[in-house]
Design a protein around this motif. Structure first.
Motif, short mmCIF file in Angstrom:
data_model
loop_
_atom_site.label_atom_id
_atom_site.label_comp_id
_atom_site.label_asym_id
_atom_site.label_seq_id
_atom_site.Cartn_x
_atom_site.Cartn_y
_atom_site.Cartn_z
N GLY A 511 27.39 -1.13 17.16
CA GLY A 511 26.21 -0.77 17.94
C GLY A 511 25.62 0.55 17.52
N SER A 512 24.76 1.09 18.36
CA SER A 512 24.12 2.38 18.08
C SER A 512 23.89 3.10 19.40
N VAL A 513 23.76 4.41 19.31
CA VAL A 513 23.45 5.22 20.49
C VAL A 513 22.40 6.25 20.09
N VAL A 514 21.39 6.39 20.93
CA VAL A 514 20.33 7.37 20.70
C VAL A 514 20.10 8.14 21.98
N VAL A 515 19.45 9.28 21.86
CA VAL A 515 19.16 10.12 23.02
C VAL A 515 17.70 10.54 22.98
N ARG A 516 17.11 10.63 24.15
CA ARG A 516 15.74 11.11 24.28
C ARG A 516 15.71 12.23 25.32
N SER A 517 14.91 13.24 25.07
CA SER A 517 14.72 14.32 26.04
C SER A 517 13.42 15.02 25.72
N ASP A 518 12.67 15.36 26.75
CA ASP A 518 11.41 16.07 26.57
C ASP A 518 11.59 17.58 26.51
N GLY A 519 12.85 18.03 26.55
CA GLY A 519 13.09 19.46 26.42
C GLY A 519 13.86 20.02 27.60
N ARG A 520 13.93 21.33 27.65
CA ARG A 520 14.71 22.02 28.67
C ARG A 520 14.23 21.65 30.08
N ASP A 521 15.20 21.34 30.94
CA ASP A 521 14.95 20.99 32.35
C ASP A 521 14.14 19.72 32.52
N LYS A 522 14.07 18.87 31.46
CA LYS A 522 13.31 17.62 31.55
C LYS A 522 14.22 16.40 31.57
N GLY A 523 15.52 16.61 31.73
CA GLY A 523 16.43 15.48 31.80
C GLY A 523 16.73 14.88 30.44
N SER A 524 17.67 13.93 30.43
CA SER A 524 18.08 13.27 29.18
C SER A 524 18.28 11.78 29.44
N THR A 525 18.07 10.98 28.41
CA THR A 525 18.29 9.54 28.48
C THR A 525 19.08 9.10 27.26
N PHE A 526 20.26 8.52 27.49
CA PHE A 526 21.08 7.98 26.41
C PHE A 526 21.00 6.47 26.45
N VAL A 527 20.76 5.87 25.30
CA VAL A 527 20.62 4.41 25.21
C VAL A 527 21.66 3.88 24.22
N VAL A 528 22.56 3.03 24.73
CA VAL A 528 23.59 2.41 23.91
C VAL A 528 23.22 0.94 23.69
N THR A 529 23.19 0.54 22.43
CA THR A 529 22.87 -0.85 22.09
C THR A 529 24.10 -1.49 21.46
N LEU A 530 24.50 -2.65 22.00
CA LEU A 530 25.69 -3.36 21.52
C LEU A 530 25.34 -4.82 21.23
N PRO A 531 25.96 -5.42 20.23
CA PRO A 531 25.69 -6.85 19.97
C PRO A 531 26.33 -7.73 21.03
N LEU A 532 25.61 -8.74 21.45
CA LEU A 532 26.16 -9.71 22.40
C LEU A 532 27.17 -10.61 21.70
N ALA A 533 28.14 -11.09 22.46
CA ALA A 533 29.15 -12.00 21.90
C ALA A 533 28.53 -13.37 21.68
N ASP A 534 28.95 -14.02 20.61
CA ASP A 534 28.52 -15.39 20.34
C ASP A 534 29.46 -16.34 21.06
N ILE A 535 29.01 -16.89 22.17
CA ILE A 535 29.88 -17.75 22.99
C ILE A 535 29.47 -19.21 22.90
N THR A 536 28.66 -19.54 21.87
CA THR A 536 28.17 -20.92 21.75
C THR A 536 29.29 -21.89 21.46
N GLY A 537 30.37 -21.38 20.82
CA GLY A 537 31.48 -22.27 20.48
C GLY A 537 32.46 -22.47 21.62
N ASP A 538 32.28 -21.72 22.72
CA ASP A 538 33.23 -21.83 23.83
C ASP A 538 32.93 -23.07 24.67
#
Length: 538
Positions: A511-538
């Protein structure tokens, strides 16, 4: 038939009988109350014993875990010290010198200042080795290191570059004459006679001096310039110093690399020779020496890289060993407040069990030499439902958020979102991110966690309205040992490891992780992206 005269006596007897019955009832009620109290006390005593035993277990576990973490931190400190110091002279090694020189150059560039690099070669070390033995030569190198250190300031660095060579960083100088004065003092200090193995020894040296920014703007360029100047001093008879000049011709044996000067053979051109002539044999021997030197250089670089990976890995594990202690301690404190609330006790027990499992895995990693050598944490994959992982991370960090009176919202979709992952490591990722959000969000702040899907990806977003991240720190926030200045002010004592752990674990899961912030005292947002499991064979 009862007459009227008999009525008062009958009434008195009846009242007396009723009073006796009432007294019996009161006695029975008192007995029942006493019995009930004893039962309650017994139940309470059993609960108290259970709570006491649980608390004792938790305290012992916390103390043991803290001991493990402290030992790991000390081990890291020892490893860092060992791997960044020359074992013979106990001076910073080449890697640490380059790091300090890079930092000094950045600081000098920021403040439009100057610095100097001195390349010191002990001229008569070979003579000492040949006449007195290599043990005496080692003593001479140790003596040289101490005398060079005695001349420079506390902010300067003396480093053994290799063999009989030292590199000295003068972090701040006002005029070139200051570097020249220190070089002169070095020659004088080295020349003072001393006893080594009952022999009087006086060290001689050739010193080259290079200045920033006149003679170079990078660590490699400055060391090369100082080295070239040192060779000029040596050709002039040694026991002196030379200030590098940009018009100074470079020694033809020198080829500059990012970290060192590599010896090259001086090959005679247009020399008529035969296959078996002495010149050909000399040339072949020279070429073999060069190949051996280059091979040794590559092996040293690989060894330094491996040491670096080990230090990073040990630091990350030691940092993560400390993280489970907070929820364990909080859960232990809350046990006494739980009373007979079985659901709450079960929830606290689950939190403790999860953190103990986490710590056990980390200890396994710390002790497994094969994983330390690769710098990779062990992953045990299975089909994992993200909602359960996020709930566990929430339970882990919720006590700290409640203590800070922070508002926490979680938005998880009803349909299961499944990925192939290591559940312990994934919980570690989101616990780190939530803990990070809580630590850097003021009391009464707001934190949100949401899960969504997009195509074949799962997207987990953790946002807060905390102190934010400055534009300068944003590109490096996932690097090891990097912290924003604002974060240090609000929450001192961290090492800047948690987010580096997050990135390594997320990328290990594809997966990947990125962060966004508009600067000091503007908060932060972390976004984690992960691949979904392939469950078609189940």
């Amino acid at each position: 038939m009862i007459s009227a005269s008999d009525s008062p006596s009958i009434a008195v007897e009846t009242l007396a009988s009723l009073n006796r019955q009432a007294d019996d009832v009161r006695i029975e009620l008192a007995r029942l109350r006493s019995h009930l109290s004893e039962v309650k006390q017994e139940i309470g005593s059993q609960r108290s014993v259970q709570l006491l035993e649980a608390n004792e277990y938790l305290v012992a576990a916390a103390l043991h875990a803290n001991t493990i973490a402290d030992t790991a931190v000390k081990t890291i400190a020892d490893m860092v010290s060992t791997n960044q110091r020359d074992p013979l002279t106990n001076t910073p090694n080449r890697a640490l010198m380059l790091e300090r020189l890079d930092n000094a150059i950045a600081l000098a560039q920021r403040h439009a200042a100057s610095l100097a690099v001195l390349f010191v070669d002990v001229d008569n070390l070979k003579t000492i080795n040949d006449t007195m033995g290599h043990a005496a030569g080692d003593s001479a190198l140790q003596l040289a290191a101490r005398r060079l250190e005695s001349v420079v300031r506390a902010t300067d660095t003396v480093s053994r570059h290799g063999g009989d060579e030292f590199v000295v960083l003068l972090a701040q100088i006002g005029q070139p004459s200051e570097a020249a004065a220190i070089a002169s003092k070095m020659l004088h200090a080295l020349a003072l006679s001393t006893q080594i193995d009952a022999h009087a020894v006086s060290l001689q040296a050739s010193i080259g001096v290079a200045l920033y920014p006149q003679h170079g703007t990078t660590a490699a360029a400055l060391i090369a310039a100082a080295d070239a100047a040192m060779y000029v001093a040596k050709r002039r008879g040694g026991s002196g110093f030379v200030l590098h000049d940009q018009t100074l011709p470079m020694d033809p044996r020198l080829e500059l690399s990012a970290h060192e000067v590599v010896l090259r053979p001086v090959m005679a051109e247009h020399v008529a020779t035969t296959e078996h002539s002495p010149m050909a044999e000399l040339r072949e021997a020279n070429e073999r020496l060069v190949i051996a030197a280059l091979t040794a250089q590559e092996l040293r670089a690989l060894a330094e890289e491996a040491h670096g990976r080990q230090i990073k890995f040990m630091a990350m594990v030691a940092h993560e060993l400390r993280n489970p202690l907070t929820p364990i301690r909080m859960a232990a404190g809350m046990l006494n407040l739980s009373g007979t609330d079985e659901a709450r006790l079960a929830r606290l027990q689950g939190t403790i069990q999860a953190q103990v499992t986490h710590m056990a895995r980390l200890v396994d990693d710390l002790l497994d030499g094969s994983r330390i050598s690769t710098g990779k944490l062990r992953l045990e994959y299975s089909a994992v439902e993200l909602a359960g992982i996020l709930t566990l991370a929430k339970q882990t960090c919720e006590p700290a958020m409640q203590a800070r009176k922070q508002h926490f919202d979680i938005d998880v979709p009803a349909p299961p979102v499944v990925t192939q992952a290591d559940p312990v490591r994934l919980a570690q990722v989101f616990s780190n991110l939530l803990d990070n959000a809580s630590k850097y969000t003021p009391a009464g702040g707001h934190i949100t966690l949401s899960l969504a899907t997009q195509g074949n990806k799962a997207i987990v977003t953790i946002a807060d309205n905390g102190i934010g991240i400055t534009a300068g720190a944003l590109p490096h926030i996932f690097d090891l040992f990097v912290q924003d200045a604002g974060a240090l002010t609000l929450h001192s004592g961290g090492l800047g490891i948690g987010l580096a752990v997050v990135r390594e674990l997320v990328e290990a899961h594809g997966g990947s992780v990125v962060v966004r912030s508009d600067g000091r005292d503007k908060g932060s947002t972390f976004v984690v992206t992960l691949p979904l499991a392939d469950i078609t064979g189940d």
